[in-house]
Structures are given as C-alpha cells and as structure tokens.
Scaffold this motif. Structure first.
Motif, mmCIF file in Angstrom:
data_model
loop_
_atom_site.group_PDB
_atom_site.id
_atom_site.type_symbol
_atom_site.label_atom_id
_atom_site.label_comp_id
_atom_site.label_asym_id
_atom_site.label_seq_id
_atom_site.Cartn_x
_atom_site.Cartn_y
_atom_site.Cartn_z
ATOM 1 N N ASN A 41 79.962 -23.883 59.480
ATOM 2 C CA ASN A 41 78.575 -24.334 59.348
ATOM 3 C C ASN A 41 78.448 -25.837 59.111
ATOM 4 O OD1 ASN A 41 78.028 -21.622 59.508
ATOM 5 N ND2 ASN A 41 77.066 -21.445 57.498
ATOM 6 N N GLU A 65 75.782 -27.898 60.991
ATOM 7 C CA GLU A 65 74.438 -27.561 60.525
ATOM 8 C C GLU A 65 74.176 -28.166 59.152
ATOM 9 O OE1 GLU A 65 71.897 -23.604 59.141
ATOM 10 O OE2 GLU A 65 73.704 -23.375 60.362
ATOM 11 N N SER A 81 74.723 -24.324 53.522
ATOM 12 C CA SER A 81 74.015 -23.155 54.045
ATOM 13 C C SER A 81 74.659 -21.815 53.713
ATOM 14 C CB SER A 81 73.886 -23.280 55.572
ATOM 15 O OG SER A 81 75.166 -23.398 56.177
#
Length: 367
Positions: free
Chosen positions: A250, A253, A261
């Motif tokens: 992740n 992101e 996240s």
C-alpha cells in the motif's frame, strides 16, 4: 468484587450521601436529573478510569464547593479494602489509607463495567468506538497492552508525518522501511490480542444474548482486520509478516494520501443478530440488547481472567426493552453485584431479590 458501602461528599448534586448496597441487585430510581447517573459515575471513577460521561474533574464538584470526595469500602482480592478519591486542586487518591501516585493505581484493584445510553454508539457509530471498546476491555486484563497501544500510536504518528515529509524531501524514502517494520511488529501483537479477546467475548455475549432474547435470536461477533485475511490460529509473528506485506503493497497509496492505510487502527468489530448487521437492520431494542450483552460478556471475561467479577453499572437500561428482557436483567445475572438506574417504578416490579433506593435532589432513601 462488591461494594460494602459508598460515601460521597459534595460530588455533583450530592452534598452528603451514604449507600449500603445489597450484594446482588440494587435499583436506584427517581425522576430525571435527580442524581441517579451521578451515583453510578462515582462508582465507576473508583475503577481508576475517566468519567464515562467525559466530565472534567472540576465538573464533579458540587456548585459553590471547593472539593468533592468519593470513598468506598469494597470486597476484593479476598479482603475488605478502602479507596478514596478527592477532587479539588490537585486530585488525591488513597488505597487502603496509603497515598497513591495517581488514580490509575486503582485500576485492576477495583473493577467495574458500565453501560449508559451513550454506549449505544457501539452499534450505531463507526469502527473507532468499537475498537476503543475492545482496547479498554483488554487493558483491564492485560496491563501491558496499555503500553503497546501507546507505542503503536506514536509510531503511527511518526510514519504518517514521514509520509507527508517525503513529498518535500524524497531522500527520506529510505527510512520508511524502519517504521514499516516497527509498526508491523506492534500491529501483529495488537491484532493477536484483539482476535483472541473477540473469540472469548463472542462466546460469552452469544450466551448472554440468548438469555436476554429468550432464545429467539442469535448474536455473533467477528473481528474484521482491514485489508487482511487472517485465521484464528495464526501467531502474532505470522500476522506481523502479513501486515508488513500489506503495508509495503500500500506504500504508493499511503504516500499519495499521507496516511497509513492498513493496521489495527483501521479494523472493526462486526456485530450480527441472526446473521444480519445489528447496526443496519437491528431495532432499537435489539441494538440496546446487543450492547448490553457485550458489556455483560465483558464482565464475565474479566471475572474469568482476574478471578473475580467486576461490579456492573447499568444506567437507564430498562427503556426500550420488553418485559422478558427486563426480567432477565433483574433476576438472572448471578455472580455479580449490579446497580441499575431507571425512572419508572414499574420497570423493576419483577425483581425477586435485591434492594431499591429512591433518589431525589441528590438524596437517597432505601425502600
């Protein structure tokens, strides 16, 4: 665990109150705004926790007075003990007449479980409240968990700050691996404890809810890690490895949004009745019964692990429950000392054994 007697001086609207409760069920009834919830709040504060109403210490002192005192004799650890908290100026705490460093010294010595209408947020609101419920419960039975949570939050904050700083200083990207690994190790340990506690809590809550609903409905709990598929038998090391893998996956992101996240700060506790979300489909009575079952199950779990049941504080619990559910609360919660507040005298007409007290303008009278 049981209260032998409680003494309050200038606490909230109570100038001078003394309570000698029964060893099982105690009903405190009266009109609204007379002091019933204040009494439960005083008992809860003896557990070393903050007010379940979010009150500051200054708000606990009777208007126009300089200090307030909560003092109680309670039976715990196979002996009668005394706890005292004095509010006003610097808060002072004594346990068995010995001055303590802070009110948290009472944690684990006097234990309690509380339900108030505000706790309906467990099913009505978002995941944060349910995570907080799990964490608060685990802290009572696993003191080291408090430190783990604090350390996890500090590392999470540092990682999130770093994610934002990297956009201005790309050379910092190489240091992200260090924080990823630290976060995964702590996250794995937290997830393992939460999963194990949810399993234990779910079994107790299902049994209690079955009794509350007269076997008409079935309650089930599931711990839902965000973005991870975990098995109950996995160790904290295995969970940490999976969490690290997810965190690395992740990363793009996380860098884009400047926040982490995946991890226990994103997880949820799913509460179902007859296989359907109680949050989405449960009636007011079902939601209240589900939260009650969770709170009572918490009491049993603490009792099993620590060796004695905490006292149970149920504030305004009878409204929106049908007659059979009220009867269960009054007569079938054996093994614990219970304090229940309500307004309507008819709500406890089925009480088989216990004491009733009438509260008016901060004064208490046994009936």
């Amino acid at each position: 665990m049981r209260i032998e007697n409680l003494r309050l001086e200038n606490f909230r609207n109570m100038e001078d109150l003394c309570l000698f409760p029964y060893e099982t069920v105690n009903i405190i009834y009266g009109d609204n705004a007379q002091g019933k919830t204040n009494l439960l709040e005083a008992l809860w504060l003896l557990s070393g926790a903050k007010s379940f109403r979010g009150a500051r210490d200054g708000e606990l002192i009777r208007f126009g007075q300089g200090q307030a005192v909560i003092e109680a004799d309670f039976f715990g650890e196979d002996r009668v003990q005394t706890a005292k908290i004095q509010f006003g100026g610097k808060k002072s705490v004594w346990l068995n007449e010995i001055r303590q460093d802070s009110v948290t010294s009472l944690a684990g010595r006097f234990t309690a479980v509380v339900f108030s209408p505000a706790h309906l947020g467990l099913v009505k609101d978002g995941p944060a409240g349910r995570r907080r419920f799990l964490d608060t419960s685990i802290c009572q039975i696993t003191p080291r968990y408090i430190g783990m949570l604090g350390q996890y939050q500090r590392i999470l904050l540092q990682r999130n700050t770093l994610l934002k700083d990297i956009s201005y200083a790309p050379s910092l990207l190489d240091t992200l691996n260090i924080w990823d690994e630290k976060l995964a190790v702590l996250g794995g340990a937290i997830l393992r404890l939460r999963m194990e506690y949810t399993r234990r809590l779910g079994a107790e809550a299902a049994n209690i809810y079955s009794g509350i609903s007269m076997d008409r409905e079935e309650l089930s709990l599931f711990y839902r890690p965000f973005g991870l598929e975990l098995r109950p038998e996995q160790t904290k090391e295995e969970i940490a490895s999976l969490l690290l893998e997810r965190t690395v996956k992740n990363r793009s992101e996380d860098l884009r949004f400047g926040t982490t996240s995946a991890g226990p700060h994103r997880d949820d506790l799913e509460i179902l009745i007859n296989g359907r979300s109680v949050r989405a489909f449960g009636s007011q009575g079902q939601q209240r019964s589900a939260v009650l079952a969770l709170k009572l199950a918490e009491s049993r779990c603490i009792g099993e692990i620590l060796g004695e049941r905490p006292i149970i504080l149920l504030d305004d619990v009878m409204s929106e429950l049908d007659q059979s559910r009220r009867e269960y609360l009054l007569n079938h919660l054996t093994g614990s000392q219970i304090f229940i507040t309500c307004c309507d005298k008819g709500y406890f007409s089925q009480l088989q054994e216990g004491r009733t007290f009438y509260m008016e303008k901060g004064r208490l009278a046994q009936e």
